[in-house]
Design an enzyme around this catalytic site. Sequence first.
Site, PDB file in Angstrom:
ATOM      1  N   HIS A  87       2.181   2.553  -6.178  1.00 48.67           N
ATOM      2  CA  HIS A  87       1.213   3.237  -7.041  1.00 48.67           C
ATOM      3  C   HIS A  87       1.400   4.755  -6.955  1.00 48.67           C
ATOM      4  CE1 HIS A  87      -1.450  -0.212  -7.999  1.00 48.67           C
ATOM      5  NE2 HIS A  87      -0.935  -0.690  -6.894  1.00 48.67           N
ATOM      6  N   CYS A 144       3.129  -1.419 -10.502  1.00 50.51           N
ATOM      7  CA  CYS A 144       2.752  -2.596  -9.704  1.00 50.51           C
ATOM      8  C   CYS A 144       2.793  -3.880 -10.553  1.00 50.51           C
ATOM      9  CB  CYS A 144       1.411  -2.368  -9.027  1.00 50.51           C
ATOM     10  SG  CYS A 144       1.248  -3.334  -7.515  1.00 50.51           S
ATOM     11  N   GLU A 203       0.236   6.918  -8.796  1.00 51.83           N
ATOM     12  CA  GLU A 203      -0.976   7.628  -9.230  1.00 51.83           C
ATOM     13  C   GLU A 203      -1.843   8.108  -8.077  1.00 51.83           C
ATOM     14  OE1 GLU A 203      -0.414   4.404  -9.577  1.00 51.83           O
ATOM     15  OE2 GLU A 203      -2.235   3.187  -9.460  1.00 51.83           O
TER      16      GLU A 203
HETATM   17  N1  GLN Z   1      -1.263  -8.841  -8.523  1.00 52.05           N
HETATM   18  C1  GLN Z   1      -0.033  -8.247  -8.106  1.00 52.05           C
HETATM   19  C2  GLN Z   1       0.249  -8.512  -6.645  1.00 52.05           C
HETATM   20  O1  GLN Z   1      -0.624  -8.812  -5.881  1.00 52.05           O
HETATM   21  C3  GLN Z   1       0.000  -6.762  -8.415  1.00 52.05           C
HETATM   22  C4  GLN Z   1      -1.104  -5.993  -7.770  1.00 52.05           C
HETATM   23  C5  GLN Z   1      -1.304  -4.625  -8.368  1.00 52.05           C
HETATM   24  O2  GLN Z   1      -0.953  -4.379  -9.529  1.00 52.05           O
HETATM   25  N2  GLN Z   1      -1.897  -3.726  -7.637  1.00 52.05           N
HETATM   26  O3  GLN Z   1       1.369  -8.418  -6.216  1.00 52.05           O
END
Ligand code: GLN
Length: 533
Positions: free
Chosen positions: A510, A383, A512
């Site tokens: 994600h 992410c 995970e």
């Molecule tokens: N801050 C980033 C976004 O909003 C990534 C968010 C995250 O890593 N879950 O796109």
Amino acid sequence: MPNTKYIFVTGGVASSLGKGIICASLGKLLQARGYRVTNQKLDPYINVDPGTLNPYEHGECYVTVDGTETDLDLGHYERFLNVETHRANNITSGRVYQNVITKERRGDYLGTTVQVIPHITNEIKENILELGKNADFDFVITEIGGTVGDIESLPFIESIRQLRWEMGKDCLSIHLTYVPFLSAAGELKTKPTQHSVKELQQEGVQPDVLVLRTEHPIAQHVKDKVALFCNVEPEAVIENIDVKTIYEVPIKMQEEGLDKIVLRKLGIKDERKPDMENWLIFLNKLKNAKKNIKIGLVGKYVRLSDAYKSIIESLIHASAYNDRKLDLKLILSEEITEENVAEKLKDLDGVLIAPGFGERGMEGKIIAAGYARREKITCLGICFGMQCMAIEFARNVLKLSDAHSAEINPDTANPVIDMMESQKHILNMGGSMRLGAYACQLKKGAKAAKIYGKDLIYERHRHRYELNSRYTEDFEKNGLICSGYNPETNLTEILELNTDNQWFIGVQFHPEYRSTVLNPHPLFVDFIKNSIK
Ligand code: GLN
């Protein structure tokens, strides 16, 4: 089974006793006997969901397939049971009140005074019973967050009391407490447990089973004493001794007979033994791995490992399946500079760049990504981690020195990471987030497709910003290819370096949230496999 059975788990004496793990373990043991089980968490705090909570407050925010931001215990439930959870599996006081107030505004209560009892408790009861509707499950295991005696958990305990009164034999109450060892006296002390049970009794709930968390074995006469003073059958006093890994807890609970006593108390005759064979295979691998694998997790919440719970558990699964013991180094990203990055990342077999929000520690993540790229260290970005990989590549390979994310610098001329036009008008916090499972099409021949062994996958998201498509062509020309994309919107979901001799992959989703004991996530398994090389 004719009726769904409801099991309520409360905690006392102290928080952080591992109620979630006990609930997940019991769920696992019942499931391993062939029952359909789901776990639910009730959180007494007023936030509607943990999505807006700082990870240091609350640990990681876990995201379900349907896009609900939930408590991290749901991660344990999914990892143990290998079954997906949904919105109904996590209820907070905030959501209960929100629902009740919405109904009140709509006039649903027909002019009556809306009160904690019965309106709030009825709402809680409905949310518990919701999971048992349609006979989807034989068992619903509901964990009540917090500790008995907290003012805010009173309506929850009252709801349990009512359900037990209404449903009798179909309900069971388990209470988890702590038995401290006083070294000066050389003794385990049961008084806090007795007090905790009294508190619960005062609120109208008599526990059927007691689980005693302890650092030392509890002798039978101590259990007998607890049984006598707490009004519980001696056989229903279960020892829950500290173990090296949470994955051993189901096996310990089986040895202690937790599943047996639960079934007996619910009036279920069942001579089967839980089939824990595959679980034990994993556990043996986990416990007997001789060689270490050293992974650096670069993030900003390194003081509390709960902030990265699912990532760490996924790394543990993947390491065990690769016959390695995970040696995890948490690296505080805000301390990483161009000058010290080599020192901080040296000796690592692999680097994982963590997700996150906001500016703090971001430059450190970008520097770490650049170091891993140049030094050819196996590197996975998740992410925000993937976004940092993209920014680093834009700055240092495409030579766009002001490349940034619009989240941090909305005025940059090169917003490599940006918000999509369609999202921009949504102002409400959380409203513009991409949450939950989305399809991702994998490109033939690329690493991602090989790792997954298929070409269409579903992964869970939790972010607001996206890779700006204006830059994909330049990225690809320079070797950082988009190897996975959303088939509907064309958004880039996976970036990877297009070379055979380097494993450098960033994912916008994600992974995970999807790694379980019996289904370790292929991306993590391959990440560890390549880190070993
Ligand atoms: N801050 C980033 C976004 O909003 C990534 C968010 C995250 O890593 N879950 O796109």
